[in-house]
Motif scaffolding. Structure first.
Motif, PDB file in Angstrom:
ATOM      1  N   ASP A  54       0.298   5.444  -0.454  1.00 31.94           N
ATOM      2  CA  ASP A  54      -0.632   6.569  -0.587  1.00 31.94           C
ATOM      3  C   ASP A  54      -2.069   6.100  -0.811  1.00 31.94           C
ATOM      4  OD1 ASP A  54       1.503   8.346  -0.315  1.00 31.94           O
ATOM      5  OD2 ASP A  54       1.878   8.354  -2.492  1.00 31.94           O
ATOM      6  N   GLY A  55      -2.433   5.067  -0.093  1.00 28.73           N
ATOM      7  CA  GLY A  55      -3.811   4.578  -0.156  1.00 28.73           C
ATOM      8  C   GLY A  55      -4.112   3.676  -1.333  1.00 28.73           C
ATOM      9  N   LEU A  56      -3.127   3.442  -2.187  1.00 29.13           N
ATOM     10  CA  LEU A  56      -3.310   2.566  -3.345  1.00 29.13           C
ATOM     11  C   LEU A  56      -2.459   1.307  -3.172  1.00 29.13           C
ATOM     12  CD1 LEU A  56      -3.126   5.201  -6.242  1.00 29.13           C
ATOM     13  CD2 LEU A  56      -5.198   4.171  -5.250  1.00 29.13           C
ATOM     14  N   ILE A  57      -2.942   0.201  -3.741  1.00 34.77           N
ATOM     15  CA  ILE A  57      -2.206  -1.057  -3.683  1.00 34.77           C
ATOM     16  C   ILE A  57      -1.355  -1.209  -4.937  1.00 34.77           C
ATOM     17  CG2 ILE A  57      -2.353  -3.566  -3.514  1.00 34.77           C
ATOM     18  CD1 ILE A  57      -3.259  -2.119  -0.998  1.00 34.77           C
ATOM     19  N   ASN A  67       5.371  -5.091   6.076  1.00 35.21           N
ATOM     20  CA  ASN A  67       4.206  -4.307   5.646  1.00 35.21           C
ATOM     21  C   ASN A  67       3.808  -4.584   4.190  1.00 35.21           C
ATOM     22  OD1 ASN A  67       3.862  -2.931   8.149  1.00 35.21           O
ATOM     23  ND2 ASN A  67       5.577  -1.583   7.569  1.00 35.21           N
ATOM     24  N   GLU A 119       0.841  -1.193   0.000  1.00 35.14           N
ATOM     25  CA  GLU A 119       0.000   0.000   0.000  1.00 35.14           C
ATOM     26  C   GLU A 119       0.876   1.242   0.000  1.00 35.14           C
ATOM     27  OE1 GLU A 119      -3.525   2.187   2.592  1.00 35.14           O
ATOM     28  OE2 GLU A 119      -3.069   0.063   2.945  1.00 35.14           O
TER      29      GLU A 119
END
Length: 568
Positions: free
Chosen positions: A475-478, A518, A473
């Motif tokens: 900036d909020g994107l995968i 992570n 992940e």
């Protein structure tokens, strides 16, 4: 006064009655007005030949030519209605015609043509008549096509019929009989007929039939004006456009092929290692040849020692020939008749030099507009290879809208085998993680290919690799990335990270994932059980065999699975 008025009224009534009676009678009478030529022949052009194909008045871009009593047909007309296998190279002014065992080339205005590179003489040349379209002598077309024609010089009508089609005929039985423009007697007259005139008969419509007269004109007649309608059976059998598939050159059971990725000449020595523990393999396909540049030169990293070793162990060698997945080079070479011919001559020489049993054509990333040239190349190359007793196979994607231009139907008619690349469902740069070859993806690939290619010619490509997917992940994107691994190494990665491995019955594969730093890691494993599920589809659909990409990445147990299903 009253008497006079009465007389006037009666007179008016009589006049009105006469008027209506007249028009009633007129409406009841047939129309005998002759239709003009433009009404009869909707595509009529003054001074040019009109073309009728059986019961259709066809629209044409280039009109046939009659020169010194010799008939010439434009290639576009021939391709659409007679034979699709004439290829006109406008730039190089060369016409190529292919059959299952012949490649015939003709140059514009040249009386010499070549059949499988052997020169012969034409009685008349192909011509262009100051246009960009090639015109083929009718005598040449008749040698290879199941058609006959009649030319009405007075009306300038050229009529074609297919000799392999059943048709109907009848005769006129009434003295005053007419062919009309439409299915009613008020329609204008196309042609007046005499008793016993013979006609071709087509569809019937509520007491009317569509007919074609001996003069070549089409229209409609009353059914009662005709006698018995007879069926006329074909004069010749329909041409077989799908030549007999190869007999596998004495391979027992179903075919088992393994691709061997060879990237440089020195890597050929690895053949001994990759063939060390195999079981039930028939063919090794090293990645040796590719188109080098836009001139049509070929890169060659083949090895005679490789071939000799493989054959000493009982394996056939089908060398892979690729386009390096380069769209521009592919276009530049395949769109040119001269460059296609140059490539073909090199492939034939290499096949002979290395004593190859087969050529596997792997042209990927071909542009949509180049599909026609790809198919033409296959049609030109294959007859030469078959003349040398070389097996020809072509690798194809799982069918989809974006790969339709590869035209599996036509390719499948020509080559010995069509190999489905039944993998890369989720490819290296896929935007989402997923299986390389789920069972549903593979099955759809088989079933959709079988709609276009005979089952005896279809081979399923299966993966000997899998991918480790990394999801992170940001900036909020995968963000998704992947790396390919061998079967054993993929399993080791899951075991080393204590991942739970479970069988997913929907995709027919083992699946495992784990988290680290992570990031989420996912693997859909390929191993003996998943391969077995894929091979079951080969058996269920009665396919010709399997091909694995690539040897060296498989588990040893895979060979037992393949042997048990393909060779027993």
């Amino acid at each position: 006064m009253k008497k006079a008025m009465k007389i006037v009224m009666i007179s008016l009534l009589l006049l009105l009655g006469g008027f209506f009676a007249y028009h009633y009678i007129i409406d009841m009478l047939p129309n005998f007005e002759q239709a003009n030529i433009r009404e009869i022949l909707p595509n009529y052009q003054k001074g040019n030949l009109s073309v009728i194909i059986e019961d259709e008045n066809v629209e044409i871009n280039y009109t046939p030519k009659l020169v010194e009593e010799k008939l010439y047909l434009p290639v576009d007309l021939v391709n659409k209605y007679i034979d699709p296998y004439y290829h006109w190279d406008e730039k190089e002014k060369t016409l190529t015609y292919t059959t299952s065992n012949k490649v015939i080339r003709m140059k514009n205005d040249d009386l010499t043509y070549f059949v499988n590179s052997e020169p012969l003489e034409l009685d008349m040349p192909i011509m262009t008549f100051e246009t960009d379209m090639a015109y083929i002598p009718m005598d040449f077309i008749l040698e290879f096509s199941d058609i006959e024609f009649e030319l009405n010089k007075d009306l300038k009508i050229l009529v074609f019929d297919y000799l392999s089609n059943k048709y109907k005929t009848s005769n006129v039985v009434k003295k005053k009989s007419y062919i009309r423009l439409d299915t009613n007697e008020k329609s204008k007259v196309v042609e007046k007929l005499s008793i016993n005139d013979e006609l071709r008969v087509y569809e019937q419509y509520d007491g009317w039939v569509k007919v074609r007269s001996e003069s070549g004109l089409l229209g409609y007649m009353k059914r009662t004006d005709l006698g018995v309608i007879k069926d006329i059976y074909p004069k010749i059998a329909k041409k077989e456009d799908d030549p007999q598939y190869n007999d596998k050159k004495n391979i027992d059971g179903l075919i088992n092929i393994a691709w061997h990725q060879v990237t440089r000449t020195a890597a050929n020595s690895s053949v001994k290692k990759v063939l060390e523990d195999v079981k039930g393999l028939d063919v090794i396909s090293p990645t040796w040849f590719s188109i080098k540049n836009s001139d049509g030169d070929i890169s060659n990293i083949a090895s005679s020692e490789y071939v000799q070793y493989a054959k000493s162990k009982g394996y056939q060698v089908w060398a892979l020939f690729s386009n390096k997945f380069d769209k521009k080079i592919t276009h530049d070479v395949l769109s040119s008749t001269e460059k296609r011919e140059k490539v073909i001559k090199q492939i034939l020489a290499l096949t002979s030099i290395y004593d190859l049993d087969g050529i596997n054509i792997d042209f990927e990333n071909v542009a949509k507009e180049d599909g026609i040239y790809f198919v033409q190349f296959i049609r030109e190359l294959t007859p030469y290879l078959k003349a040398q007793d070389v097996v020809v196979s072509v690798d194809t994607y799982v069918p989809s809208a974006w790969t339709a231009h590869y035209n599996r139907t036509e390719v499948g008619k020509v080559v010995d085998y069509v190999i489905i690349m039944g993998y890369d469902e989720h490819w290296s740069t896929s935007p989402e993680s997923g299986s390389v070859a789920s069972i549903g993806f593979v099955e759809r690939g088989i079933l959709d290919t079988l709609k276009e290619v005979r089952k005896e010619k279809v081979i399923l490509g299966i993966p000997y690799y899998t991918r480790l997917w990394t999801e992170e992940e940001v900036d909020g994107l995968i963000n998704v990335s992947s790396k390919a691994y061998s079967m054993d190494r993929a399993r080791e990665i899951l075991d080393d990270n204590d991942a739970e491995i479970v069988w997913n019955d929907e995709v027919k594969q083992f699946y495992g994932d784990y988290e680290k730093d992570n990031k989420v890691y996912k693997i859909w494993l390929e191993e003996e059980r998943s391969i077995e599920e894929k091979v079951k589809l080969v058996i269920e659909n009665d396919l010709a065999g399997v091909a694995g990409w690539k040897i060296g990445l498989e588990k040893n147990e895979i060979w037992d699975v393949l042997h048990d299903y393909l060779k027993k």
